[in-house]
Design a protein around this motif. Sequence first.
Motif, PDB file in Angstrom:
ATOM      1  N   THR A 186      23.940  52.499  18.590  1.00  0.00           N
ATOM      2  CA  THR A 186      23.482  52.732  19.959  1.00  0.00           C
ATOM      3  C   THR A 186      24.666  52.714  20.911  1.00  0.00           C
ATOM      4  O   THR A 186      24.736  53.497  21.859  1.00  0.00           O
ATOM      5  CB  THR A 186      22.457  51.650  20.351  1.00  0.00           C
ATOM      6  OG1 THR A 186      21.382  51.659  19.399  1.00  0.00           O
ATOM      7  CG2 THR A 186      21.912  51.885  21.742  1.00  0.00           C
ATOM      8  N   SER A 187      25.612  51.820  20.646  1.00  0.00           N
ATOM      9  CA  SER A 187      26.850  51.763  21.414  1.00  0.00           C
ATOM     10  C   SER A 187      27.920  51.107  20.559  1.00  0.00           C
ATOM     11  O   SER A 187      27.633  50.500  19.528  1.00  0.00           O
ATOM     12  CB  SER A 187      26.655  50.992  22.723  1.00  0.00           C
ATOM     13  OG  SER A 187      26.267  49.653  22.461  1.00  0.00           O
ATOM     14  N   GLY A 188      29.168  51.219  20.991  1.00  0.00           N
ATOM     15  CA  GLY A 188      30.284  50.667  20.238  1.00  0.00           C
ATOM     16  C   GLY A 188      30.945  51.719  19.365  1.00  0.00           C
ATOM     17  O   GLY A 188      30.512  52.876  19.316  1.00  0.00           O
ATOM     18  N   THR A 189      32.017  51.314  18.673  1.00  0.00           N
ATOM     19  CA  THR A 189      32.782  52.257  17.858  1.00  0.00           C
ATOM     20  C   THR A 189      32.957  51.740  16.441  1.00  0.00           C
ATOM     21  O   THR A 189      33.053  50.533  16.205  1.00  0.00           O
ATOM     22  CB  THR A 189      34.176  52.515  18.465  1.00  0.00           C
ATOM     23  OG1 THR A 189      34.893  51.277  18.543  1.00  0.00           O
ATOM     24  CG2 THR A 189      34.063  53.138  19.846  1.00  0.00           C
ATOM     25  N   LEU A 190      33.000  52.689  15.507  1.00  0.00           N
ATOM     26  CA  LEU A 190      33.232  52.387  14.102  1.00  0.00           C
ATOM     27  C   LEU A 190      34.356  53.276  13.590  1.00  0.00           C
ATOM     28  O   LEU A 190      34.243  54.502  13.611  1.00  0.00           O
ATOM     29  CB  LEU A 190      31.971  52.645  13.274  1.00  0.00           C
ATOM     30  CG  LEU A 190      30.775  51.741  13.545  1.00  0.00           C
ATOM     31  CD1 LEU A 190      29.564  52.569  13.924  1.00  0.00           C
ATOM     32  CD2 LEU A 190      30.453  50.900  12.324  1.00  0.00           C
ATOM     33  N   HIS A 191      35.429  52.653  13.139  1.00  0.00           N
ATOM     34  CA  HIS A 191      36.501  53.358  12.452  1.00  0.00           C
ATOM     35  C   HIS A 191      36.457  52.916  10.988  1.00  0.00           C
ATOM     36  O   HIS A 191      36.674  51.744  10.690  1.00  0.00           O
ATOM     37  CB  HIS A 191      37.860  53.033  13.066  1.00  0.00           C
ATOM     38  CG  HIS A 191      38.024  53.546  14.466  1.00  0.00           C
ATOM     39  ND1 HIS A 191      37.723  52.794  15.576  1.00  0.00           N
ATOM     40  CD2 HIS A 191      38.446  54.750  14.925  1.00  0.00           C
ATOM     41  CE1 HIS A 191      37.956  53.500  16.662  1.00  0.00           C
ATOM     42  NE2 HIS A 191      38.398  54.692  16.304  1.00  0.00           N
ATOM     43  N   LEU A 195      32.444  62.459  14.674  1.00  0.00           N
ATOM     44  CA  LEU A 195      32.106  63.420  13.625  1.00  0.00           C
ATOM     45  C   LEU A 195      30.675  63.929  13.779  1.00  0.00           C
ATOM     46  O   LEU A 195      29.757  63.173  14.105  1.00  0.00           O
ATOM     47  CB  LEU A 195      32.268  62.787  12.245  1.00  0.00           C
ATOM     48  CG  LEU A 195      33.675  62.306  11.871  1.00  0.00           C
ATOM     49  CD1 LEU A 195      33.665  61.699  10.476  1.00  0.00           C
ATOM     50  CD2 LEU A 195      34.691  63.442  11.954  1.00  0.00           C
ATOM     51  N   SER A 196      30.487  65.226  13.524  1.00  0.00           N
ATOM     52  CA  SER A 196      29.146  65.809  13.465  1.00  0.00           C
ATOM     53  C   SER A 196      28.451  65.349  12.194  1.00  0.00           C
ATOM     54  O   SER A 196      29.058  64.700  11.335  1.00  0.00           O
ATOM     55  CB  SER A 196      29.248  67.335  13.461  1.00  0.00           C
ATOM     56  OG  SER A 196      29.909  67.768  12.261  1.00  0.00           O
ATOM     57  N   GLU A 197      27.175  65.680  12.047  1.00  0.00           N
ATOM     58  CA  GLU A 197      26.453  65.312  10.826  1.00  0.00           C
ATOM     59  C   GLU A 197      27.101  65.945   9.602  1.00  0.00           C
ATOM     60  O   GLU A 197      27.252  65.298   8.559  1.00  0.00           O
ATOM     61  CB  GLU A 197      24.976  65.730  10.930  1.00  0.00           C
ATOM     62  CG  GLU A 197      24.174  64.935  11.946  1.00  0.00           C
ATOM     63  CD  GLU A 197      24.206  63.439  11.676  1.00  0.00           C
ATOM     64  OE1 GLU A 197      24.052  63.043  10.499  1.00  0.00           O
ATOM     65  OE2 GLU A 197      24.405  62.668  12.634  1.00  0.00           O
ATOM     66  N   SER A 198      27.508  67.208   9.719  1.00  0.00           N
ATOM     67  CA  SER A 198      28.171  67.853   8.572  1.00  0.00           C
ATOM     68  C   SER A 198      29.548  67.244   8.341  1.00  0.00           C
ATOM     69  O   SER A 198      29.983  67.091   7.194  1.00  0.00           O
ATOM     70  CB  SER A 198      28.283  69.361   8.801  1.00  0.00           C
ATOM     71  OG  SER A 198      29.062  69.647   9.954  1.00  0.00           O
ATOM     72  N   GLY A 199      30.220  66.857   9.425  1.00  0.00           N
ATOM     73  CA  GLY A 199      31.509  66.193   9.285  1.00  0.00           C
ATOM     74  C   GLY A 199      31.380  64.844   8.619  1.00  0.00           C
ATOM     75  O   GLY A 199      32.215  64.467   7.781  1.00  0.00           O
ATOM     76  N   LEU A 200      30.331  64.105   8.982  1.00  0.00           N
ATOM     77  CA  LEU A 200      30.079  62.818   8.338  1.00  0.00           C
ATOM     78  C   LEU A 200      29.810  62.994   6.849  1.00  0.00           C
ATOM     79  O   LEU A 200      30.304  62.216   6.024  1.00  0.00           O
ATOM     80  CB  LEU A 200      28.886  62.118   8.993  1.00  0.00           C
ATOM     81  CG  LEU A 200      29.150  61.391  10.306  1.00  0.00           C
ATOM     82  CD1 LEU A 200      27.814  60.972  10.944  1.00  0.00           C
ATOM     83  CD2 LEU A 200      30.040  60.173  10.094  1.00  0.00           C
ATOM     84  N   THR A 236      40.388  64.788   9.628  1.00  0.00           N
ATOM     85  CA  THR A 236      40.717  64.830   8.207  1.00  0.00           C
ATOM     86  C   THR A 236      40.346  63.557   7.480  1.00  0.00           C
ATOM     87  O   THR A 236      40.298  63.519   6.266  1.00  0.00           O
ATOM     88  CB  THR A 236      42.223  65.074   8.019  1.00  0.00           C
ATOM     89  OG1 THR A 236      42.946  63.971   8.584  1.00  0.00           O
ATOM     90  CG2 THR A 236      42.670  66.351   8.693  1.00  0.00           C
ATOM     91  N   GLY A 237      40.076  62.481   8.235  1.00  0.00           N
ATOM     92  CA  GLY A 237      39.739  61.217   7.595  1.00  0.00           C
ATOM     93  C   GLY A 237      40.941  60.515   7.011  1.00  0.00           C
ATOM     94  O   GLY A 237      40.808  59.723   6.095  1.00  0.00           O
ATOM     95  N   THR A 238      42.148  60.807   7.514  1.00  0.00           N
ATOM     96  CA  THR A 238      43.341  60.139   7.012  1.00  0.00           C
ATOM     97  C   THR A 238      43.254  58.643   7.303  1.00  0.00           C
ATOM     98  O   THR A 238      43.105  58.243   8.449  1.00  0.00           O
ATOM     99  CB  THR A 238      44.595  60.716   7.683  1.00  0.00           C
ATOM    100  OG1 THR A 238      44.636  62.120   7.450  1.00  0.00           O
ATOM    101  CG2 THR A 238      45.844  60.066   7.118  1.00  0.00           C
ATOM    102  N   PRO A 239      43.329  57.791   6.280  1.00  0.00           N
ATOM    103  CA  PRO A 239      43.152  56.360   6.512  1.00  0.00           C
ATOM    104  C   PRO A 239      44.251  55.770   7.384  1.00  0.00           C
ATOM    105  O   PRO A 239      45.405  56.179   7.332  1.00  0.00           O
ATOM    106  CB  PRO A 239      43.206  55.770   5.090  1.00  0.00           C
ATOM    107  CG  PRO A 239      42.925  56.912   4.178  1.00  0.00           C
ATOM    108  CD  PRO A 239      43.482  58.118   4.858  1.00  0.00           C
ATOM    109  N   THR A 240      43.884  54.789   8.220  1.00  0.00           N
ATOM    110  CA  THR A 240      44.846  54.035   8.996  1.00  0.00           C
ATOM    111  C   THR A 240      45.455  52.964   8.104  1.00  0.00           C
ATOM    112  O   THR A 240      44.750  52.264   7.396  1.00  0.00           O
ATOM    113  CB  THR A 240      44.159  53.366  10.199  1.00  0.00           C
ATOM    114  OG1 THR A 240      43.593  54.385  11.022  1.00  0.00           O
ATOM    115  CG2 THR A 240      45.147  52.560  11.015  1.00  0.00           C
ATOM    116  N   ALA A 241      46.786  52.837   8.154  1.00  0.00           N
ATOM    117  CA  ALA A 241      47.480  51.906   7.273  1.00  0.00           C
ATOM    118  C   ALA A 241      46.984  50.484   7.479  1.00  0.00           C
ATOM    119  O   ALA A 241      46.947  49.987   8.603  1.00  0.00           O
ATOM    120  CB  ALA A 241      48.978  51.990   7.512  1.00  0.00           C
TER     121      ALA A 241
END
Length: 243
Positions: A70-75, A84-89, A5-10
Motif C-alpha cells: 500500500t505504501s513504502g518501498t521494496l528493493h 516494475l510493471s506486472e510483466s517486468g515483475l 535489469t535487476g542487477t543486484p546491489t552489492a
Amino acid sequence: MNAATGTPTAGRAIQVSDVVKAYPSSAGEVVAVDHLDLGIDDGEFVAIVGRSGSGKTTVLNLLAGIDRPTSGTLHVAGADLGSLSESGLAAWRGRYVGLVFQFFQLLPTLTVAENVMLPMDFAKRIPQGERLDRARRLLDRVGIGDQAGKLPATLSGGQQQRAAIARALANDPPLLLADEPTGNLDSHTADAVLDLFADLNAEGRTIVVVTHERDIRSIVGREITLRDGRIVTDETAPAGVPE
C-alpha cells in the motif's frame, strides 16, 4: 541499482523500507503489514515466524512481487519492485527469485522433469537443448533423479517438495523464498528438506523461509518474529549452533 535489469546491489539482497500492506474488509481496513523495515544481506538464511495472521506470508508475497505494498518501498535482488510493471515483475522473478510453496504447485499432467523445465522455458536463459539435462542434474542434486520421468501424483510429499525446490533452482536464482515448505511433511522428511535448504545456503544463496517449525533456529542464521505485521524479535542464531 538498475531496476530495469535487476542487477543486484552489492551486499544487500533485500531492503524493505516503511512498508504497509492494508486490505479493505467489511469491518474496515485490515493492516497485514504495519510500517515494516527489514534488511537482509546476501547469503543470509532467515526464518520469518509468527502465529497465523501475523503477516508473515504477506511479507513473503511482497518480497516475491506477487503482491504490492500500500505504501513504502521494496528493493529485492537488485530491483525496485515498485518501479516494475506486472510483466517486468514476472521477468524479474523468473530470473532472480526461486519460489517454494507449502502445497508444491507442481503441474499434474507434466512429468517431474518437465515441471522443472517450465521456468527455463519462461525465462529463456538456458538454451533449449540444455534444459532437460539441467532439469535432470537439479533433480539429482535434490536426491530424486530417479523420479524425473514420473508424474507428480506418483511421488511422496517429500519427493514432491524436493521437485519443487529443483524447479525453484531452474534458472539459478540468487534468492529463494519458501512459504511453509515443510507444512505438509512428516517431521523426518521436514528435517531433510530443511537440511537441503541449509546446503543451498552454504553454496551462497540467500534464503527466506516462512515457517512454523519450532527448531528452525538450529538451521537458519537468523529468526525474525512477526506479530500484527510488525517485527517483535530479530535474533541471530546463538553461538555454537552448527551451520
